[in-house]
Enzyme design. Structure first.
Site, PDB file in Angstrom:
ATOM      1  NE  ARG A 151      -4.138  -0.694   1.644  1.00 22.20           N
ATOM      2  CZ  ARG A 151      -5.388  -0.539   1.939  1.00 22.20           C
ATOM      3  NH1 ARG A 151      -5.180  -1.174   3.346  1.00 22.20           N
ATOM      4  NH2 ARG A 151      -6.263   0.002   1.622  1.00 22.20           N
ATOM      5  CD  GLN A 206      -2.372   6.857  -3.327  1.00 19.23           C
ATOM      6  OE1 GLN A 206      -2.586   7.943  -4.208  1.00 19.23           O
ATOM      7  NE2 GLN A 206      -2.049   7.500  -1.978  1.00 19.23           N
ATOM      8  CG  ASP A 219      -5.482   0.062  -2.332  1.00 22.75           C
ATOM      9  OD1 ASP A 219      -5.873  -1.267  -2.122  1.00 22.75           O
ATOM     10  OD2 ASP A 219      -5.001   0.629  -1.312  1.00 22.75           O
ATOM     11  CB  SER A 255      -8.089   1.869  -1.298  1.00 17.65           C
ATOM     12  OG  SER A 255      -6.945   1.882  -0.307  1.00 17.65           O
ATOM     13  CE1 TYR A 278      -5.175  -3.787   5.533  1.00 19.93           C
ATOM     14  CE2 TYR A 278      -2.763  -3.790   5.000  1.00 19.93           C
ATOM     15  CZ  TYR A 278      -4.283  -4.050   4.464  1.00 19.93           C
ATOM     16  OH  TYR A 278      -4.471  -4.341   3.359  1.00 19.93           O
TER      17      TYR A 278
END
Length: 373
Positions: free
Chosen positions: A120, A125, A128, A131, A226
């Site tokens: 991540r 991004q 991902d 997300s 996380y």
């Protein structure tokens, strides 16, 4: 090269690629096979795929002929038996929880890229999937809570009296939590937010939420965004602050998960007993045990007049947009492993390729997964 897009298991309404994304592969010179009615639940019929150049084939033909396969949920053991050696498989395989399945894929000499293991980083991004899907889950969690809550969300001043706004407590200010804050605020609720990462306070406040601070949190900087395990002293402080907030809350949305471990129980039975009648909890961590002491995955239950909804797959309830975003994430990832001529080119010097690859050449190659065996 043949690319296969497979129908998902019963209950999963998303699809790995929408027609416009399948067309991108076709334009690269890749032959695209799909199962019949693959996108019906996401409001994309077979004609919308074939008009973009995809070909309808049986599941058997796809599994036994494709060089690269796209799914969301893991393949079944029966499907794996049909795969040819060295096929590339891309999906969400949650390897920490599916070690036996990972072993079977390694024995079959499948090259597995599990998108939930993608590092991540800023560069990742656009790829991902966690997300993009969590964003949808956070939004839908609030909408679902509003549908079960027996009162208004916003404050109303009427001739008959004033209705106080709903009080929403959100546990976890990751992507899902932040979207839940924004959605709850748009609906007029008062929002409090708890997260073990002090760095998210500014984001929470910018969305109109009140951040619940607990001193002494462990450094989460090495956890890839996380949550991390906390000290016992911190957990005691956390417990009391959450208990106080839960007793006042009308809605609680929980999102806290720790990779490779059961979700932390943040709402205990004692806290549930102290909650208001008619309160609602939406537990997005249900698949890994849940953040409440009474969560049951994929079920809605009543406990002491509190409605608890355990659902880790809310994105599947909005399949059209969820599929579109997922497919775009995968297309962005493919730029790392497919060259301009539409052929596979696996560059394991790339940290994103290496980090998301779980099995290759008959071995489990991901160090974090190997450590569990």
């Amino acid at each position: 090269m043949i690319a296969g897009i497979l129908k998902e298991p019963t209950g999963e309404h998303r699809v790995a690629f929408m027609p416009e994304q399948a067309e991108v592969l076709v334009k690269k010179g890749i032959t695209v096979y799909i199962e019949s009615s693959i996108g019906n639940s996401a409001y994309a019929d077979d004609d919308s795929y074939t008009s973009k150049g995809a070909e309808i084939k049986s599941r058997y033909e796809i599994l036994s002929n494709a060089s690269i396969l796209f799914t969301i949920q893991p393949l079944s053991a029966i499907d794996i038996e049909l795969l040819k050696e060295n096929v590339v498989l891309i999906g969400i395989y949650q390897p920490f929880s599916n070690i036996q399945l990972i072993k079977e894929l390694a024995e079959k000499k499948v090259t597995l890229f599990s998108m939930d293991m993608l590092p991540r980083t800023t560069r990742a991004q656009s790829m991902d999937v966690l997300s993009s899907q969590a964003n949808i889950a956070g939004y839908k969690a609030v909408i679902l809570a509003a549908s079960f809550y027996p009162k208004y969300f916003p404050m109303f001043m009427t001739a008959a009296g004033t209705i106080a706004p709903a009080k929403v407590l959100i546990l976890g200010a990751g992507v899902a939590g932040l979207q839940a804050i924004a959605t709850a605020r748009r609906l007029g609720a008062v929002v409090e937010v708890f997260d073990t990462r002090p760095a998210v306070k500014e984001e929470v406040m910018s969305l109109g939420g009140k951040f619940i601070e607990v001193e002494g949190a462990a450094d989460p900087s090495a956890a890839g965004g996380y949550a991390v395990e906390q000290t016992e002293e911190y957990k005691q402080k956390q417990h009391q602050r959450i208990a106080d907030a839960a007793a006042k809350a009308d809605i609680i949305i929980t999102t806290a998960q720790i990779p490779g471990k059961s979700a932390p129980v943040l709402i205990t039975e004692a806290m549930l007993n102290a909650m208001k009648p008619g309160s609602v909890i939406i537990d997005l961590a249900a698949a890994t045990g849940g953040n409440t002491a009474k969560t049951i995955n994929a079920q809605k239950i009543k406990y002491n007049d509190v409605t608890i909804v355990g659902d880790s797959n809310l994105p599947a309830t909005m399949p059209a947009d969820a599929s579109k975003l997922y497919g775009k994430n995968i297309l962005n990832f493919l730029q790392l492993i497919i060259n301009k001529d539409g052929q596979l080119n696996l560059n394991f010097e790339d940290d994103l390729v290496k980090g998301s690859c779980i099995t290759h050449n008959g071995e489990i190659v991901n160090e974090r997964v190997k450590a569990l065996i």
